[in-house]
Scaffold this motif. Structure first.
Motif, short mmCIF file in Angstrom:
data_model
loop_
_atom_site.label_atom_id
_atom_site.label_comp_id
_atom_site.label_asym_id
_atom_site.label_seq_id
_atom_site.Cartn_x
_atom_site.Cartn_y
_atom_site.Cartn_z
N THR A 41 0.81 -1.22 0.00
CA THR A 41 0.00 0.00 0.00
C THR A 41 0.85 1.26 0.00
N PHE A 79 2.00 6.93 0.10
CA PHE A 79 0.96 5.97 -0.30
C PHE A 79 0.81 5.87 -1.81
N LYS A 81 -1.50 3.38 -2.73
CA LYS A 81 -2.88 2.89 -2.68
C LYS A 81 -3.56 3.62 -1.52
N LEU A 83 -6.03 3.87 1.86
CA LEU A 83 -6.10 3.07 3.08
C LEU A 83 -7.18 3.64 3.97
#
Length: 116
Positions: A41, A79, A81, A83
């Motif tokens: 992630t 990041f 991705k 979260l």
């Protein structure tokens, strides 16, 4: 404040917020870090010193491209991705543009400096 991240030869620009944590972060630049994958992630790296969290919210919900500081561990987290909400996460800024290089598997060499 704008910064430049050079990650494995790819240059990215980012815009930082105005906070105590960001002021501490800026004082460390230029900074060379080894970014490692975490939870498929984010890329994380241990900071040389803890950043102030004075005035920061208790946590945040990170989005793709967010540059953050995870206070409990004292590490930088970028990041690639999204979260869910994470307590102890402090937003430092956001990468402007494509973050594809962060999705590269394995560790990455990064240099972070004030854009000039």
């Amino acid at each position: 404040m704008d910064i430049r991240l050079t990650i494995d030869g790819h240059m990215l620009s980012a815009t930082l917020e105005d906070s105590a944590a960001v002021r501490d972060f800026l004082a460390l630049l230029p900074l060379a870090l080894d970014l490692e994958d975490y939870a498929a992630t984010e890329k994380i790296a241990q900071m040389p010193t803890k950043l102030s969290t004075a005035g920061a919210p208790a946590g945040m919900t990170p989005s793709i491209g967010d540059i953050t500081y995870y206070a409990p561990w004292g590490n930088l987290a970028i990041f690639y991705k999204g979260l869910n909400y994470s307590a102890g996460l402090v937003k430092l800024g956001r990468i402007d543009g494509d973050i594809q290089v962060l999705r590269t598997a394995g560790p990455l060499k990064a240099r972070i400096e004030v854009a000039g």
